[in-house]
Design a protein around this motif. Sequence first.
Motif, PDB file in Angstrom:
ATOM      1  N   LEU A 272     -14.235 -26.675   1.299  1.00  0.00           N
ATOM      2  CA  LEU A 272     -15.504 -27.306   1.676  1.00  0.00           C
ATOM      3  C   LEU A 272     -16.503 -26.312   2.258  1.00  0.00           C
ATOM      4  CD1 LEU A 272     -14.312 -30.702   3.209  1.00  0.00           C
ATOM      5  CD2 LEU A 272     -15.065 -30.197   0.878  1.00  0.00           C
ATOM      6  N   MET A 273     -16.013 -25.229   2.840  1.00  0.00           N
ATOM      7  CA  MET A 273     -16.925 -24.218   3.379  1.00  0.00           C
ATOM      8  C   MET A 273     -17.708 -23.509   2.278  1.00  0.00           C
ATOM      9  SD  MET A 273     -16.943 -24.084   6.724  1.00  0.00           S
ATOM     10  CE  MET A 273     -17.537 -22.438   7.119  1.00  0.00           C
ATOM     11  N   GLU A 274     -17.271 -23.698   1.016  1.00  0.00           N
ATOM     12  CA  GLU A 274     -17.978 -23.089  -0.111  1.00  0.00           C
ATOM     13  C   GLU A 274     -19.275 -23.833  -0.444  1.00  0.00           C
ATOM     14  OE1 GLU A 274     -15.168 -23.028  -3.284  1.00  0.00           O
ATOM     15  OE2 GLU A 274     -13.871 -21.503  -2.352  1.00  0.00           O
ATOM     16  N   PHE A 275     -19.413 -25.067   0.064  1.00  0.00           N
ATOM     17  CA  PHE A 275     -20.647 -25.826  -0.165  1.00  0.00           C
ATOM     18  C   PHE A 275     -21.765 -25.245   0.697  1.00  0.00           C
ATOM     19  CE2 PHE A 275     -17.561 -28.736  -1.824  1.00  0.00           C
ATOM     20  CZ  PHE A 275     -18.220 -29.507  -2.762  1.00  0.00           C
ATOM     21  N   ASP A 276     -22.998 -25.408   0.226  1.00  0.00           N
ATOM     22  CA  ASP A 276     -24.148 -24.883   0.968  1.00  0.00           C
ATOM     23  C   ASP A 276     -24.347 -25.633   2.283  1.00  0.00           C
ATOM     24  OD1 ASP A 276     -24.706 -23.053  -1.017  1.00  0.00           O
ATOM     25  OD2 ASP A 276     -26.108 -24.395  -2.073  1.00  0.00           O
ATOM     26  N   HIS A 277     -24.745 -24.893   3.306  1.00  0.00           N
ATOM     27  CA  HIS A 277     -25.159 -25.436   4.607  1.00  0.00           C
ATOM     28  C   HIS A 277     -24.031 -26.116   5.387  1.00  0.00           C
ATOM     29  CE1 HIS A 277     -29.018 -24.456   3.023  1.00  0.00           C
ATOM     30  NE2 HIS A 277     -28.974 -25.407   2.117  1.00  0.00           N
ATOM     31  N   ILE A 278     -22.803 -25.692   5.161  1.00  0.00           N
ATOM     32  CA  ILE A 278     -21.667 -26.207   5.941  1.00  0.00           C
ATOM     33  C   ILE A 278     -21.323 -25.180   7.012  1.00  0.00           C
ATOM     34  CG2 ILE A 278     -19.285 -26.996   5.896  1.00  0.00           C
ATOM     35  CD1 ILE A 278     -21.323 -28.812   4.460  1.00  0.00           C
ATOM     36  N   GLU A 279     -21.490 -25.589   8.272  1.00  0.00           N
ATOM     37  CA  GLU A 279     -21.249 -24.693   9.399  1.00  0.00           C
ATOM     38  C   GLU A 279     -19.769 -24.648   9.772  1.00  0.00           C
ATOM     39  OE1 GLU A 279     -22.379 -22.073  12.533  1.00  0.00           O
ATOM     40  OE2 GLU A 279     -23.611 -22.907  10.909  1.00  0.00           O
ATOM     41  N   ASP A 280     -19.108 -25.811   9.733  1.00  0.00           N
ATOM     42  CA  ASP A 280     -17.705 -25.881  10.133  1.00  0.00           C
ATOM     43  C   ASP A 280     -17.093 -27.150   9.539  1.00  0.00           C
ATOM     44  OD1 ASP A 280     -15.323 -25.229  11.309  1.00  0.00           O
ATOM     45  OD2 ASP A 280     -15.920 -25.709  13.364  1.00  0.00           O
ATOM     46  N   VAL A 281     -15.755 -27.151   9.412  1.00  0.00           N
ATOM     47  CA  VAL A 281     -15.029 -28.301   8.878  1.00  0.00           C
ATOM     48  C   VAL A 281     -13.873 -28.621   9.813  1.00  0.00           C
ATOM     49  CG1 VAL A 281     -13.714 -29.260   6.944  1.00  0.00           C
ATOM     50  CG2 VAL A 281     -15.612 -27.686   6.501  1.00  0.00           C
ATOM     51  N   VAL A 282     -13.824 -29.854  10.287  1.00  0.00           N
ATOM     52  CA  VAL A 282     -12.735 -30.320  11.140  1.00  0.00           C
ATOM     53  C   VAL A 282     -11.919 -31.324  10.337  1.00  0.00           C
ATOM     54  CG1 VAL A 282     -12.103 -31.499  13.275  1.00  0.00           C
ATOM     55  CG2 VAL A 282     -14.120 -30.013  13.220  1.00  0.00           C
ATOM     56  N   VAL A 283     -10.613 -31.057  10.169  1.00  0.00           N
ATOM     57  CA  VAL A 283      -9.748 -31.907   9.354  1.00  0.00           C
ATOM     58  C   VAL A 283      -8.742 -32.627  10.249  1.00  0.00           C
ATOM     59  CG1 VAL A 283      -8.165 -32.015   7.408  1.00  0.00           C
ATOM     60  CG2 VAL A 283      -9.993 -30.300   7.423  1.00  0.00           C
ATOM     61  N   HIS A 284      -8.708 -33.951  10.152  1.00  0.00           N
ATOM     62  CA  HIS A 284      -7.743 -34.767  10.896  1.00  0.00           C
ATOM     63  C   HIS A 284      -6.724 -35.321   9.906  1.00  0.00           C
ATOM     64  CE1 HIS A 284      -6.170 -37.465  13.976  1.00  0.00           C
ATOM     65  NE2 HIS A 284      -6.204 -38.432  13.063  1.00  0.00           N
ATOM     66  N   VAL A 285      -5.422 -35.127  10.185  1.00  0.00           N
ATOM     67  CA  VAL A 285      -4.346 -35.530   9.272  1.00  0.00           C
ATOM     68  C   VAL A 285      -3.682 -36.802   9.763  1.00  0.00           C
ATOM     69  CG1 VAL A 285      -2.206 -34.837   8.166  1.00  0.00           C
ATOM     70  CG2 VAL A 285      -3.958 -33.108   8.658  1.00  0.00           C
ATOM     71  N   ASN A 286      -3.614 -37.806   8.874  1.00  0.00           N
ATOM     72  CA  ASN A 286      -2.933 -39.061   9.178  1.00  0.00           C
ATOM     73  C   ASN A 286      -1.688 -39.214   8.298  1.00  0.00           C
ATOM     74  OD1 ASN A 286      -4.882 -40.154  11.029  1.00  0.00           O
ATOM     75  ND2 ASN A 286      -6.242 -40.511   9.280  1.00  0.00           N
ATOM     76  N   PRO A 287      -0.673 -39.963   8.767  1.00  0.00           N
ATOM     77  CA  PRO A 287       0.509 -40.239   7.915  1.00  0.00           C
ATOM     78  C   PRO A 287       0.186 -41.330   6.914  1.00  0.00           C
ATOM     79  CG  PRO A 287       0.763 -41.296  10.052  1.00  0.00           C
ATOM     80  CD  PRO A 287      -0.517 -40.500  10.124  1.00  0.00           C
ATOM     81  N   ALA A 288       0.532 -41.117   5.654  1.00  0.00           N
ATOM     82  CA  ALA A 288       0.212 -42.084   4.618  1.00  0.00           C
ATOM     83  C   ALA A 288       1.231 -43.228   4.596  1.00  0.00           C
ATOM     84  CB  ALA A 288       0.191 -41.410   3.248  1.00  0.00           C
ATOM     85  N   GLN A 289       2.516 -42.931   4.761  1.00  0.00           N
ATOM     86  CA  GLN A 289       3.543 -43.963   4.759  1.00  0.00           C
ATOM     87  C   GLN A 289       4.814 -43.392   5.386  1.00  0.00           C
ATOM     88  OE1 GLN A 289       2.488 -42.744   1.587  1.00  0.00           O
ATOM     89  NE2 GLN A 289       4.119 -41.210   1.663  1.00  0.00           N
ATOM     90  N   TYR A 290       5.714 -44.258   5.711  1.00  0.00           N
ATOM     91  CA  TYR A 290       6.986 -43.833   6.298  1.00  0.00           C
ATOM     92  C   TYR A 290       8.127 -44.142   5.320  1.00  0.00           C
ATOM     93  CZ  TYR A 290       4.577 -43.442  10.778  1.00  0.00           C
ATOM     94  OH  TYR A 290       3.713 -43.068  11.784  1.00  0.00           O
ATOM     95  N   HIS A 291       9.080 -43.235   5.234  1.00  0.00           N
ATOM     96  CA  HIS A 291      10.277 -43.457   4.391  1.00  0.00           C
ATOM     97  C   HIS A 291      11.466 -43.712   5.295  1.00  0.00           C
ATOM     98  CE1 HIS A 291       7.925 -42.249   1.021  1.00  0.00           C
ATOM     99  NE2 HIS A 291       7.821 -40.990   1.408  1.00  0.00           N
ATOM    100  N   ARG A 292      12.270 -44.705   4.939  1.00  0.00           N
ATOM    101  CA  ARG A 292      13.468 -45.010   5.739  1.00  0.00           C
ATOM    102  C   ARG A 292      14.705 -44.525   4.990  1.00  0.00           C
ATOM    103  NH1 ARG A 292      12.359 -48.268   9.964  1.00  0.00           N
ATOM    104  NH2 ARG A 292      10.366 -49.426   9.941  1.00  0.00           N
TER     105      ARG A 292
END
Length: 292
Positions: A272-292
Amino acid sequence: MNNMTKYTKIKRVALSGILGNIFLLVIKLIIGFFTKSQAMIADGLNSAGDVFASTITFIGNKISSTPEDDEHPYGHGKAEYIFSMIISFSLFFVAFSIFKMSVDSLINKQEFTYSPWLIYVALAAIVVKLVLFFYSINIGRKYNSLLAIANAQDHRNDIFLSSLTLLSVILGHYNIYFVDGIVGVLISLWIAYTGVSIFNQSYSVLMDTNIDSKVKKEMEKRIMDIEGLDHVDNINSKPIGLNFILIVKISVDANMTVYEGHSISAQIKKSLMEFDHIEDVVVHVNPAQYHR
């Protein structure tokens, strides 16, 4: 982009605008009041507003180019939009003043004294403004500066306005005086329109308007190409001056290791930093599902 180079270039745009507009202000008002031409006086008052706008550009550019500090970790870029908004307010004031004077001249059927100097001044204004317009618009587009572009738009408007002034002077020579007041009204409406345009651009940034929807979809597509990602939850942006901070929320397999999740986040940020006018990128990771 070298911020100091940008600052220097826009500083020159402001200074050239100040000097050019002071010159035009003086000659327009002297000839305008001497001949009682409402169109020329209106044009002169518009130049007074231009001097103010160029001065605001100079000040705004100086503040917005100040490096980041502890209180402003992302710099002072929004100052450019604050000062652009101030320019829009000054244009509203000038437009109202010119409109009132022009309407009064129409009601009172005021005539003016024709002088060839009216034509000379109008032609000089057109030439000076053409030079200032091309100089300012090139710098504004090259460095993506709303301040420089706002100045360029102002110079462009002045070319049309001085052309209208020239027309009213020529018609006045043939004793068609009412056009002089009508031109003054048209000048005021054009200035007001420019003020609204600059205000809207500044307001959009200051109110943290999100990135363009097409760009957002392109970003989502780019992210989904990264291996290991389940889906993109959301992409939001926060304007900081001319650039944006992206806040990206993604979901990955809940059993993925922290290291693997961090690796995906790093790839997303790099992409995403390759796009024009992007100063910084903050990524938040969530769990998609749980396996039992």
